[in-house]
Scaffold this motif. Sequence first.
Motif, mmCIF file in Angstrom:
data_model
loop_
_atom_site.group_PDB
_atom_site.id
_atom_site.type_symbol
_atom_site.label_atom_id
_atom_site.label_comp_id
_atom_site.label_asym_id
_atom_site.label_seq_id
_atom_site.Cartn_x
_atom_site.Cartn_y
_atom_site.Cartn_z
ATOM 1 N N ARG A 27 -17.164 -0.465 2.049
ATOM 2 C CA ARG A 27 -16.033 0.047 2.820
ATOM 3 C C ARG A 27 -16.401 -0.111 4.296
ATOM 4 N NH1 ARG A 27 -11.717 3.735 2.016
ATOM 5 N NH2 ARG A 27 -12.457 4.255 -0.064
ATOM 6 N N ARG A 30 -11.902 0.750 9.836
ATOM 7 C CA ARG A 30 -10.511 0.284 9.925
ATOM 8 C C ARG A 30 -9.898 -0.021 8.559
ATOM 9 N NH1 ARG A 30 -9.888 -3.201 15.436
ATOM 10 N NH2 ARG A 30 -11.230 -1.885 16.688
ATOM 11 N N LYS A 32 -10.993 -1.564 5.691
ATOM 12 C CA LYS A 32 -11.253 -2.757 4.889
ATOM 13 C C LYS A 32 -12.191 -2.416 3.739
ATOM 14 C CE LYS A 32 -13.495 -7.261 5.101
ATOM 15 N NZ LYS A 32 -14.206 -8.200 5.962
ATOM 16 N N THR A 52 -8.147 -8.727 -7.573
ATOM 17 C CA THR A 52 -7.374 -8.115 -6.486
ATOM 18 C C THR A 52 -6.143 -7.404 -7.041
ATOM 19 O OG1 THR A 52 -8.115 -9.770 -4.894
ATOM 20 C CG2 THR A 52 -6.082 -8.582 -4.352
ATOM 21 N N VAL A 56 -5.523 -3.382 -6.687
ATOM 22 C CA VAL A 56 -4.372 -2.856 -5.933
ATOM 23 C C VAL A 56 -3.658 -1.795 -6.768
ATOM 24 C CG1 VAL A 56 -2.070 -3.445 -5.050
ATOM 25 C CG2 VAL A 56 -4.044 -4.846 -4.433
ATOM 26 N N TYR A 66 -6.710 2.377 1.982
ATOM 27 C CA TYR A 66 -7.311 1.173 2.544
ATOM 28 C C TYR A 66 -6.225 0.393 3.263
ATOM 29 C CZ TYR A 66 -5.172 -1.446 -1.270
ATOM 30 O OH TYR A 66 -4.266 -2.014 -2.124
ATOM 31 N N GLU A 67 -6.633 -0.435 4.204
ATOM 32 C CA GLU A 67 -5.700 -1.295 4.928
ATOM 33 C C GLU A 67 -5.725 -2.714 4.382
ATOM 34 O OE1 GLU A 67 -3.509 -0.550 7.450
ATOM 35 O OE2 GLU A 67 -4.021 1.535 7.026
ATOM 36 N N ARG A 68 -6.949 -3.158 4.024
ATOM 37 C CA ARG A 68 -7.102 -4.540 3.563
ATOM 38 C C ARG A 68 -8.139 -4.578 2.455
ATOM 39 N NH1 ARG A 68 -8.916 -8.503 8.046
ATOM 40 N NH2 ARG A 68 -10.972 -8.242 7.188
ATOM 41 N N LEU A 69 -7.867 -5.358 1.422
ATOM 42 C CA LEU A 69 -8.772 -5.531 0.297
ATOM 43 C C LEU A 69 -9.151 -6.998 0.212
ATOM 44 C CD1 LEU A 69 -10.157 -4.640 -2.380
ATOM 45 C CD2 LEU A 69 -7.952 -5.041 -3.506
ATOM 46 N N GLU A 70 -10.445 -7.272 0.159
ATOM 47 C CA GLU A 70 -10.922 -8.642 -0.029
ATOM 48 C C GLU A 70 -11.825 -8.675 -1.245
ATOM 49 O OE1 GLU A 70 -12.644 -10.624 3.355
ATOM 50 O OE2 GLU A 70 -11.216 -9.675 4.724
#
Length: 186
Positions: A27, A30, A32, A52, A56, A66-70
Amino acid sequence: MATDTRLQEIVEPAVEALGFELVDVERFPRGKIFVTIDKEGGITTDDCEAVTNQLVALFAVENVNYERLEVASPGVDRALRRPSDFVKFVGERVHFELVAPLHIEGFPANGRRRMDGKILSVEGDEDNPTIKFQLIEGKALITPSEKARAKSKKPAQEGPVVELSIPFKDIQKANLVPELNFRGTK
């Protein structure tokens, strides 16, 4: 970057249910979240997409903010985070950093924290394993003056063959050292 235990407990069963190994969950600031997965034969973009989509939906149910998942493969310089990672890669070259510098009188790398070596074995019990390394000649034991000689094309002396047994708890971080061959020959 930080490893979140709750997040690890949520993500690991979901990733394994899809047939993948969870290498790491991180983690970042911001919002991510970075998930690293692996499987025998490597990871494809379709694999990353499947994980992914699963995560989600899972994060919505578990109220994970979360803002962004990679989601990605571990790459050729894969991080070794658990004792089982070292077992899996016995015989491979690794770069490792220790929690504290080694202080062994007469040892060529006295006072060093960062070294390159080959994993020889993992010994001891699961809770307190010891990793046995053979330090790589010339790489792990190179001094700043030898590094300067190498840049000026003067041959540096090869270091001695040294084996070390290091408790897993004393290893701060480790990763595979990629041996890439773009010419197609060995």
